[in-house]
Design a protein around this motif. Structure first.
Motif, PDB file in Angstrom:
ATOM      1  N   ASP A 140      -9.078  26.238  35.684  1.00 26.74           N
ATOM      2  CA  ASP A 140      -8.967  25.996  34.249  1.00 26.74           C
ATOM      3  C   ASP A 140     -10.298  25.621  33.598  1.00 26.74           C
ATOM      4  N   VAL A 141     -11.283  25.229  34.371  1.00 28.43           N
ATOM      5  CA  VAL A 141     -12.554  24.885  33.735  1.00 28.43           C
ATOM      6  C   VAL A 141     -13.334  26.140  33.333  1.00 28.43           C
ATOM      7  N   LEU A 142     -12.808  27.286  33.748  1.00 30.20           N
ATOM      8  CA  LEU A 142     -13.562  28.521  33.547  1.00 30.20           C
ATOM      9  C   LEU A 142     -13.904  28.745  32.080  1.00 30.20           C
ATOM     10  N   MET A 143     -12.955  28.450  31.215  1.00 29.24           N
ATOM     11  CA  MET A 143     -13.216  28.744  29.808  1.00 29.24           C
ATOM     12  C   MET A 143     -14.275  27.816  29.234  1.00 29.24           C
ATOM     13  N   MET A 144     -14.482  26.705  29.897  1.00 25.04           N
ATOM     14  CA  MET A 144     -15.550  25.834  29.418  1.00 25.04           C
ATOM     15  C   MET A 144     -16.919  26.386  29.791  1.00 25.04           C
ATOM     16  N   ALA A 145     -16.920  27.334  30.685  1.00 22.97           N
ATOM     17  CA  ALA A 145     -18.204  27.871  31.144  1.00 22.97           C
ATOM     18  C   ALA A 145     -18.776  28.893  30.177  1.00 22.97           C
ATOM     19  N   THR A 146     -17.988  29.319  29.191  1.00 21.10           N
ATOM     20  CA  THR A 146     -18.425  30.423  28.342  1.00 21.10           C
ATOM     21  C   THR A 146     -19.796  30.173  27.701  1.00 21.10           C
ATOM     22  N   ASN A 147     -19.922  29.034  27.096  1.00 19.35           N
ATOM     23  CA  ASN A 147     -21.191  28.774  26.414  1.00 19.35           C
ATOM     24  C   ASN A 147     -22.352  28.697  27.380  1.00 19.35           C
ATOM     25  N   LEU A 148     -22.085  28.093  28.508  1.00 29.62           N
ATOM     26  CA  LEU A 148     -23.119  27.994  29.520  1.00 29.62           C
ATOM     27  C   LEU A 148     -23.577  29.380  29.960  1.00 29.62           C
ATOM     28  N   LEU A 149     -22.583  30.256  30.183  1.00 27.26           N
ATOM     29  CA  LEU A 149     -22.919  31.616  30.611  1.00 27.26           C
ATOM     30  C   LEU A 149     -23.708  32.331  29.517  1.00 27.26           C
ATOM     31  N   LYS A 150     -23.289  32.138  28.295  1.00 28.46           N
ATOM     32  CA  LYS A 150     -23.996  32.749  27.166  1.00 28.46           C
ATOM     33  C   LYS A 150     -25.451  32.307  27.160  1.00 28.46           C
ATOM     34  N   VAL A 189     -23.607  15.783  29.986  1.00 25.23           N
ATOM     35  CA  VAL A 189     -24.163  16.821  30.849  1.00 25.23           C
ATOM     36  C   VAL A 189     -24.256  18.142  30.102  1.00 25.23           C
ATOM     37  N   THR A 190     -23.166  18.472  29.424  1.00 29.17           N
ATOM     38  CA  THR A 190     -23.161  19.754  28.753  1.00 29.17           C
ATOM     39  C   THR A 190     -23.471  19.630  27.265  1.00 29.17           C
ATOM     40  N   ALA A 191     -23.715  18.439  26.828  1.00 31.05           N
ATOM     41  CA  ALA A 191     -23.863  18.223  25.393  1.00 31.05           C
ATOM     42  C   ALA A 191     -24.916  19.140  24.780  1.00 31.05           C
ATOM     43  N   GLU A 192     -25.987  19.268  25.448  1.00 26.43           N
ATOM     44  CA  GLU A 192     -27.097  20.017  24.895  1.00 26.43           C
ATOM     45  C   GLU A 192     -26.714  21.451  24.596  1.00 26.43           C
ATOM     46  N   GLY A 193     -26.139  22.048  25.595  1.00 31.94           N
ATOM     47  CA  GLY A 193     -25.760  23.445  25.421  1.00 31.94           C
ATOM     48  C   GLY A 193     -24.802  23.614  24.253  1.00 31.94           C
ATOM     49  N   VAL A 194     -23.950  22.688  24.068  1.00 36.01           N
ATOM     50  CA  VAL A 194     -22.950  22.785  23.018  1.00 36.01           C
ATOM     51  C   VAL A 194     -23.620  22.805  21.653  1.00 36.01           C
ATOM     52  N   VAL A 195     -24.516  21.892  21.467  1.00 40.86           N
ATOM     53  CA  VAL A 195     -25.147  21.770  20.166  1.00 40.86           C
ATOM     54  C   VAL A 195     -25.921  23.035  19.834  1.00 40.86           C
ATOM     55  N   VAL A 196     -26.655  23.522  20.767  1.00 45.98           N
ATOM     56  CA  VAL A 196     -27.467  24.704  20.523  1.00 45.98           C
ATOM     57  C   VAL A 196     -26.603  25.865  20.061  1.00 45.98           C
ATOM     58  N   ALA A 197     -25.515  26.051  20.734  1.00 47.69           N
ATOM     59  CA  ALA A 197     -24.687  27.218  20.435  1.00 47.69           C
ATOM     60  C   ALA A 197     -24.039  27.107  19.062  1.00 47.69           C
ATOM     61  N   SER A 198     -23.757  25.918  18.615  1.00 44.86           N
ATOM     62  CA  SER A 198     -22.965  25.806  17.400  1.00 44.86           C
ATOM     63  C   SER A 198     -23.829  25.717  16.143  1.00 44.86           C
ATOM     64  N   LYS A 199     -25.087  25.489  16.299  1.00 44.93           N
ATOM     65  CA  LYS A 199     -25.946  25.251  15.139  1.00 44.93           C
ATOM     66  C   LYS A 199     -25.835  26.305  14.027  1.00 44.93           C
ATOM     67  N   PRO A 200     -26.022  27.548  14.339  1.00 50.32           N
ATOM     68  CA  PRO A 200     -26.107  28.496  13.232  1.00 50.32           C
ATOM     69  C   PRO A 200     -24.807  28.614  12.433  1.00 50.32           C
ATOM     70  N   LYS A 201     -23.734  28.186  12.972  1.00 53.66           N
ATOM     71  CA  LYS A 201     -22.466  28.365  12.275  1.00 53.66           C
ATOM     72  C   LYS A 201     -21.960  27.072  11.665  1.00 53.66           C
TER      73      LYS A 201
END
Lengths: 1011, 193
Positions: free
Chosen positions: A114-124, A910-922
Motif C-alpha cells: 500500500d505504500v506504493l502510491m506514496m512513491a509516485t512523487n519520489l519516482l517522478k 524524510v519525504t517532506a522535501e520532495g513533497v514541497v518541490v512537486a507541489s509548488k507550481p500548482k
C-alpha cells in the motif's frame, strides 16, 4: 562515515573499517557462514536486529539494515513488513542508499503493497534527476512495481527520457514504456510518436533500435515485401553456414516470421548435437503445426529422440510425435513409449523373469534382432513424466474418435498393460486430504486409462467382448493385488467395474467377476469408485441369478439364496456410509435383495410333478432395472443443444402450494396407469434404433475376426506386454489358426507327431521316415510354401473395418459434432464452450505463475487510417476517459498528499522535501480545490460546490475503486489539475455524450450524499 | 520475455534471485528448490534446457497455441560451483539465452577480476547492478560486455572480496577457470557438446 556528496564515491556497503555496533552485510554473511548448523537461530536474531535498526534515525544504519533484509529475503525470509522503510531509504539523498532502497523495492514490493502510491512523487523526482545513474534507478525499478495508476501518472515523466543523450537510458526507457503499456495500454498511444521518431532516426544507436524492435515486434506486423526480400539470403545462409547455431537461428527466423514458402533444406539438421537436438526439436515443433509432412520425413530421428536419456529432449520429441501420429506409425510409436515405461516400472524385473520361461516356445517366431537388442537401461522415470507419457499415449490413440487405430485388440492390450504400469498413489496420502498433486494426477491417469477401455467397449461393438474380458482380467488382478491392508486405489477400477456390470453377458465367468468385485468392495476407499462398484455388483447379481429359463430346482434355490446372503452381507456394511451416493445405493440394494430373498425362500422349488416358476422379483424385477436401452456415448456439450421448450420458466415454482400438495399426496393413492406408460416407453424398443442391437453386417460376414498385425509387430509388442497377456494372445492366435493349413502350430500340438510316432512304432526303428525324399512342389504364385509361418505378414495390411460409434448429439447446427468427429476429449475446442462468458474465466485460469500478460495490447490499435466512425467513437471515448482519468489522478494525488503529510508527521520530514518541490507550481489551483474538497467531504454540504466538478469527483472515486479510497482518512490536500501534455491529445471532442452521463451521476451523488 | 534470472550454488543456496513479476517470498523459494532438484539430477551430457518444474507446468487443459506469454523455457548453465538459470517465454531464442548467461558471467569476471563464488556471496548488490544493465523488465537491453561493465562501474566502485576471507575457504574458487575456458571459444559455447 560517508560524505555528504550525492555522488557515488563510496558505494561500499561492507565498510569494515568503520567501528560500530550494528552488523554490516559483510558481518551478517560471515556470521551465517560461521553458524553452520544453527543458521535458523542466527537468522532470527539478525531479523530482530534489523527490525530495530531499520527504525533508526541514522540513514546509514537504516540502509544497511535494509540491505541485510534484502539478503535474507533472497534466502526466503519475508520482508514485506518493511515496505515503508524501503520508501524512506529510496528517498535518501545519497546514491548508494537510494540504490539499496530501489533494490529492496524491486525485490519485495507486491501489487498490494500500500505504500506504493506514496512513491509516485519520489519516482517522478528521480526520473527527472540530472545524473544518469540516479535516473536509471526508477527506470529499472518501474517494471517490477508498476500499476495502472502509477504508469498513468509517471508516463509524462518517462517520455522525455526517450530522447536522453545516453543510449543506455533510451533503451531502458523503451523497455519500461513497454511494461507500462502492458498494464496501461493507453501509454503506448501517447508514446508512439516518440518511439517512431527513435526508429526513424538514422543516427540512432543500432542497439536502441534493436531494443525497440525487440519489444514492439508484436505490434508492428512485418511488411510482406520484406519477407520476400529476406527469404533468399536466409535460405542461402542455411545451405552454406557451418555454424549449427546460426543455422538454427535462421530457420527459427523463417518459422517465426511465418515465411516458410518453399520446403528449404531441412535435412541439414540431421547431424545433431545434444543441445541442438533440443533446439531442432523446438523448431520442428513449430513447423509441425503448419507443415506436418516435412516433419514426418524426419520420423526416425525424432523417434530416436524419444529414447534419449535426457528428459527434456524426450518431452520435446513427444510433443512433436503427438502432432505427426497417423494410423501407420501409431503402433510403433506407442510401442516405443510402452517399452520405455515398462523398463522403468517397478514390476519390470519380476515380469522379465517369467518372460523368458513363457516365451521359450515362441522364440522361433521372434525376430532375432529384437532379442539380441540389449535391454533398455533402467532409468527410473520421474512419476510425473510417466503420467505425462501415459496421457499422451491415450491422447494419440483416441484422437479423432480413434481414427488412427486399426487394431483394437492391440489397443485393449495396451490399455491393460497401462493399468499395470500406471503409478498408484501411496495409500497414506490418499487417506489424508493433503494428497500431493502427483498422487492426484496418478489417480486421474489410471481413471483415464479405465475410461478409454470403457469408451472402446461402448463405442466399438466389434471388440466389445474383448474389452469386457480385459476389464474382467483387470478386476481379477486387482483382487489378487490388494487386501484389507492394501486398499484398492487404482482409479481405473471405476470405469472397469462399470464395463463389467453393464456387459455382464459378455463376461467369461460372471460368477467369478461377481465374487471378485465382492471381495474388492471393502478395500475401496474412494467413495465414487465404491458407488460405481456397488451398482456393478447388483448388475452382475441380476445377470447371474436372474435367468428365468433355468428351472427353479432345489439346487438353484439354495444357490441363489446363498448368493443373495453373500451380496447382502457385503453391501450391508455400506448402509451407513458417510458418502450419500454410496449410502443411498447400499440401502436401496439391501432392501431390494432382502425382499427378493424372502420371495425366494417362500417359493417352493419345483419337483418332478409340480413345476414352479422362480420368483418374479428375481427374474423380472431386478434384471429390468438394468436392461433398458443400450447406452451410447453422448457428445460432450450435447446437453447445450437440448432446446428449452417455449414457456418453460425454471424459476417458477412447480406449484404455488407445494407443501400442501405433498401432504395430500401422502394420503392419496394414485392409479398406476401412468407408470405403465413410462415402462412401455422405456423398455420397448422402437424399430428405428434396432441398429444398436445388431452388429454391423460387415462383422458378421467374416467368421473369424481378421487378424491385422504382422509378426514383426508381435515381436515388438511382446517386449512391453506382460507375459500373461502375451500368453493369452498366443492362445487366441492358435485358436484362430487351428484350421489354417498353412499354419504350423508349436511343438506340443503338432498334429504330425502322433502319426510320426505310430509309423515308427509299426515299422520298427529302422524306418527313417524323415529320410524319405519329399518332392519339392512348386505351386507357382498361388501356392504358399507351407514351411513359412508368415503368409499373413506378406499380405498388405488389411484394414480391419471396425465401426466406431460416434458420439450422440442433438442438434445439427453444429456440423462437426453431428458428423461424429468430436470425441469427448475435444472439450477445449468445443464451440459451445468457448462462449464469451467462459472465455474470460478460462483465460484467468490459464494465467501461469511468473506470466506477464500482454494480451491487453492485442486490442490496442495504433493504426491511424481506421474508418472515420470508429475513430470518432474512439476519440470520444478517449476524451471521456481522459477527463475521468485526470480527475482520478487529481483525487489520488490529493489523498496521497494527505497520507504523506501524516507520514511526515510520523517520520520527521524524510519525504517532506520532495513533497514541497512537486507541489509548488500548482499552488494556486491547489488552494482553490482544497477548499472545495474540504467543504464537500467533511461537511457533506453540496449547495456551494460546483456541481460538475463534484460529480466528476464522485465518478472518479467510483472508478478508482476501493483500492485507493481505503487508505485515506481525509480528503484534504492539493490537486495537480494539469495533466501531462501527452495525455491531452484528443480531449473534449464531444460533449453531448457526456451530458447524459452527468445526469445519471447526479442521482448517484444524491444517494451518496444522503448517507 | 525473461521471467526470472536465478543463480544458486551446488547446494541450492541462492546467490541471486530476480523475478520480473511480483511473487511471494515463499513461492520464490519453492520455485528455486524445484528448479534446483531438476538441475541437480541432470545426467551428464544433457542439453541446457530443463523440463518445466511442477509450479510452472501448464494446467492440464491449457491450449498450447493460445499464448506466447507463458513461461515455458528453463535454460541453465553450470559453472564450477554455480548454476545460472533463466526462465523465459518461448519467444526468446534459446541460444541467445545461453549466450546471455555467458555474457553475464564474463561481465562479472571482469568486474571482480577472476570471479569466484565468494565474490558473489559478499557483493550481491553488484550482481543486481550488473543484471540491471543487461535486462530491464524482463527484456534484454544490452549484451555488449564493455558497455555493461562501464555501466556498472559508473554506479560506484566494485568491492573486492574481503581480504581475510581467503580463496581456499568454503565454497570459494573454481568457477573463474570455467569462464576462462568459455572465453576462448568465442562466446558461443555450451557445455555438454
Amino acid at each position: 562515515m560517508y560524505g555528504c556528496s550525492p555522488l557515488p564515491t563510496c558505494a561500499q556497503p561492507a565498510d569494515a573499517g568503520c567501528p560500530r555496533f550494528e552488523k554490516s552485510l559483510y558481518d551478517l554473511i560471515r556470521g551465517l557462514r560461521n553458524h553452520k548448523g544453527s543458521e535458523k537461530e542466527y537468522i532470527q536474531s539478525c531479523l530482530k536486529e534489523c527490525r530495530s535498526e531499520i527504525r533508526s534515525q541514522d540513514m546509514d544504519v537504516k540502509a544497511t539494515a535494509l540491505l541485510k533484509l534484502c539478503y535474507l529475503e533472497m534466502l526466503g525470509h519475508d520482508m514485506s513488513w518493511a515496505s515503508f522503510h524501503v520508501l524512506e531509504v529510496m528517498a535518501s539523498q545519497r546514491y548508494h542508499q537510494k540504490r539499496v532502497g530501489y533494490l529492496a523495492a524491486v525485490q519485495s514490493f507486491r501489487s498490494d503493497t500500500d505504500v506504493l502510491m506514496m512513491a509516485t512523487n519520489l519516482l517522478k523526482k528521480d526520473l527527472a534527476a540530472s545524473l544518469p545513474i540516479i535516473m536509471s534507478l526508477p527506470i529499472g525499478a518501474l517494471p517490477h512495481i508498476v500499476t495502472p495508476s502509477l504508469s498513468m501518472s509517471l508516463l509524462g515523466d518517462l517520455l522525455p527520457r526517450l530522447t536522453h543523450s545516453h543510449s543506455a537510458i533510451r533503451k531502458k526507457t523503451v523497455v519500461t514504456l513497454y511494461r507500462l503499456a502492458l498494464v496501461y495500454p493507453e501509454a503506448l498511444r501517447a508514446a508512439w510518436p516518440k518511439i517512431k521518431e527513435r526508429l526513424m532516426d538514422p543516427d540512432e544507436d543500432p542497439s536502441v533500435t534493436a531494443a525497440i524492435v525487440n519489444v514492439f515486434a508484436t505490434l508492428t506486423p512485418l511488411e510482406p515485401r520484406l519477407v520476400r526480400k529476406l527469404l533468399p539470403p536466409l535460405t542461402n545462409l542455411i545451405r552454406t553456414t557451418p555454424a549449427m547455431s546460426l543455422l538454427y537461428e535462421c530457420i527459427n527466423g523463417i518459422i517465426q516470421g511465418g515465411i516458410l514458402g518453399d520446403a528449404s533444406d531441412f535435412s541439414a539438421r540431421e547431424e545433431i548435437a545434444s543441445l541442438l537436438k533440443y533446439v531442432a526439436l523446438l523448431a520442428f515443433n513449430k513447423i509441425v503445426a503448419t507443415h506436418p509432412f516435412l516433419v514426418a520425413e524426419q520420423e526416425d530421428v525424432i523417434l530416436e529422440c524419444i529414447d534419449s536419456e535426457d528428459i527434456t529432449i524426450r518431452i520435446k520429441a513427444l510433443d512433436l510425435v503427438q502432432g505427426m501420429v497417423s494410423s501407420d506409425n501409431l503402433i510403433s510409436i506407442v510401442g516405443r513409449l510402452m517399452r520405455q515405461l515398462k523398463a522403468a516400472s517397478p514390476s519390470a524385473e519380476l515380469n522379465s523373469l517369467d518372460d523368458s520361461e513363457q516365451d521359450s516356445s515362441d522364440e522361433a517366431n521372434v525376430d532375432p534382432k529384437r532379442r539380441s537388442k540389449p535391454q533398455e537401461p533402467l532409468i527410473p522415470l520421474p512419476e510425473d513424466y510417466t503420467i505425462d507419457v501415459i496421457g499422451r499415449i491415450l491422447k494419440m490413440c483416441s484422437q479423432n474418435n480413434y481414427a488412427n487405430i486399426v487394431d483394437f485388440d492391440w489397443y485393449i492390450d495396451v490399455l491393460t498393460q497401462l493399468v499395470r504400469i500406471a503409478p498408484t498413489p501411496p495409500p497414506q496420502e490418499v487417506e489424508s486430504d493433503s494428497a500431493t498433486s502427483i498422487s492426484k494426477l496418478a489417480a486421474e491417469i489410471s481413471e483415464r486409462i479405465g475410461n478409454e477401455l470403457r469408451n472402446v467397449a461402448v463405442k466399438v461393438k466389434a471388440v466389445r467382448p474383448a474389452a469386457v474380458r480385459a476389464a474382467e482380467l483387470i478386476i481379477s488382478r486387482l483382487t489378487i493385488e490388494t487386501s484389507i491392508t492394501r486398499p484398492a486405489l487404482n482409479g481405473a477400477l471405476k470405469p472397469v467395474a462399470w464395463v463389467v456390470g453393464e456387459y455382464a453377458s459378455l463376461l467369461a465367468s460372471a460368477d467369478d467377476a461377481l465374487r471378485n468385485l465382492q471381495d474388492l468392495l471393502p478395500r475401496i476407499r474412494d467413495p465414487e469408485i465404491l458407488a460405481t462398484c456397488l451398482q456393478a455388483v447388483l448388475k452382475l447379481f441380476a445377470y447371474v441369478a436372474g435367468n428365468d429359463q433355468i428351472p427353479w430346482t432345489p439346487e438353484r434355490k439354495s444357490m441363489v439364496s446363498l448368493l443373495m446372503a453373500r451380496v447382502i452381507h457385503v453391501i450391508e456394511k455400506f448402509v451407513s456410509h458417510p458418502y450419500l451416493e454410496v449410502q443411498e445405493r447400499a440401502v436401496e440394494f439391501v432392501e431390494l435383495l432382502k425382499l427378493t430373498a424372502e420371495a425366494a425362500a417362500g417359493q417352493t422349488p419345483s419337483t418332478a410333478e409340480l413345476h414352479q416358476d422362480p420368483p418374479l422379483l428375481l427374474t423380472q424385477a431386478i434384471p429390468s432395472l438394468f436392461a433398458g436401452w443400450e447406452l451410447n456415448s453422448v457428445a460432450q456439450g450435447a446437453q447445450y443443444n437440448v432446446p428449452i421448450p417455449d414457456g418453460l420458466d425454471l424459476d417458477e415454482p412447480i406449484h404455488p402450494d407445494l407443501p400442501r400438495l405433498l401432504a395430500q399426496a401422502d394420503s392419496l393413492s394414485l392409479p398406476d396407469q401412468s407408470e405403465d406408460e413410462f415402462a412401455a416407453y422405456y423398455h420397448q424398443k422402437p424399430p428405428i434404433t434396432s441398429i444398436s442391437s445388431t452388429e454391423p453386417a460387415i462383422n458378421k460376414l467374416g467368421e473369424a475376426p481378421e487378424y491385422t498385425g504382422s509378426y514383426q509387430q508381435h515381436a515388438a509388442e511382446e517386449s512391453y506386454l506382460d507375459p500373461d497377456t502375451i500368453a493369452r494372445r498366443k492362445a487366441e492366435r492358435m485358436e484362430r489358426y487351428r484350421d489354417d493349413p498353412f499354419y504350423i502350430p508349436p511343438e506340443p500340438i503338432r498334429s504330425s507327431t502322433p502319426i510320426h510316432n505310430i509309423l515308427q512304432k509299426e515299422n520298427g526303428p529302422d524306418l527313417d521316415i524323415d529320410s524319405i525324399p519329399i518332392m519339392q512342389l512348386d505351386l507357382g504364385p498361388t501356392g504358399t510354401p507351407s514351411s513359412t509361418p508368415k503368409p499373413i505378414a506378406a499380405k498388405p495390411k488389411p484394414r480391419q473395418r471396425i465401426v466406431v460409434a460416434a458420439d450422440e448429439t442433438l442438434s445439427t447446427s453444429l456440423p462437426n459434432r453431428a458428423s461424429g468427429t468430436s470425441t469427448p476429449r475435444s472439450y477445449d475446442s468445443d464451440p459451445t464452450l468457448s462462449r464469451p462468458s467462459t472465455a474470460a474465466t478460462r483465460k484467468a485460469k490459464q494465467q501461469s505463475l511468473l506470466q506477464v500478460d500482454s494480451s491487453h495490447l492485442e486490442s490496442l490499435s495504433l493504426d491511424a487510417s481506421e474508418s472515420a466512425a470508429a475513430l470518432e467513437r474512439q476519440q470520444r471515448e478517449e476524451a471521456e476517459m481522459q477527463q475521468a482519468l485526470r480527475e482520478v489522478q487529481r483525487l489520488r494525488l490529493e489523498m496521497q498528499r494527505a497520507n504523506e503529510r501524516i507520514m511526515v508527521a510520523q517520520a520527521k520530514g524524510v519525504t517532506a522535501e520532495g513533497v514541497v518541490v512537486a507541489s509548488k507550481p500548482k499552488k494556486k489551483k491547489k488552494d482553490d480545490k482544497e477548499k472545495r474538497v474540504k467543504v464537500g467531504e467533511s461537511e457533506g454540504v453540496e449547495g456551494k460546490v460546483k456541481k460538475k466538478k463534484k460529480k466528476k469527483a464522485v465518478e472518479s472515486q467510483k472508478a478508482e475503486g476501493s483500492g485507493t479510497g481505503s487508505g485515506t482518512g481525509s480528503g484534504t490536500g492539493t490537486g495537480e489539475g494539469a495533466s501531462e501534455p501527452a495525455a491531452v491529445g484528443v480531449v473534449k471532442k464531444k460533449r453531448s455524450g457526456k451530458a447524459k452521463r452527468l445526469v445519471q451521476l447526479d442521482d448517484r451523488e444524491e444517494a451518496g450524499g444522503s448517507q | 520475455m525473461i521471467n526470472a534470472f536465478l543463480v544458486f550454488n551446488g547446494q541450492g543456496q541462492p546467490r541471486l534471485t530476480k523475478f520480473y513479476t511480483q511473487l511471494d517470498t515463499q513461492i520464490k523459494q519453492r520455485l528455486i528448490s524445484e528448479i534446483f532438484t531438476l538441475v541437480s539430477n541432470r545426467p551428464p551430457g544433457s542439453c541446457n534446457f530443463l523440463p518445466l518444474p511442477p509450479l510452472l507446468a501448464p494446467p492440464a487443459n491449457a491450449d498450447p497455441q493460445q499464448h506466447n506469454d507463458v513461461p515455458s523455457l528453463v535454460t541453465y548453465r553450470h559453472y564450477a560451483t554455480l548454476y545460472f538459470i533463466v526462465i523465459s517465454t518461448s519467444t526468446e531464442s534459446p541460444l541467445a539465452l545461453i549466450d546471455l548467461i555467458q555474457v553475464y558471467v564474463e561481465a562479472l569476471d571482469r568486474l571482480f577480476e577472476n570471479v569466484c563464488e565468494l565474490d558473489l556471496i559478499f557483493n550481491f548488490e553488484t550482481l543486481h547492478a550488473t543484471l540491471g544493465e543487461m535486462i530491464v523488465g524482463g527484456v534484454v537491453v544490452e549484451t555488449n560486455l564493455d558497455r555493461i561493465v562501464a555501466g556498472v562501474k559508473a554506479q560506484g566502485t566494485v568491492a573486492k572480496r574481503p581480504v581475510n576471507e581467503g580463496r581456499g575457504s568454503g565454497g570459494a574458487g573454481g568457477f573463474a577457470s570455467a569462464v576462462g575456458a568459455g572465453l576462448g571459444m568465442g562466446g558461443m559455447v555450451w557445455h555438454g557438446r
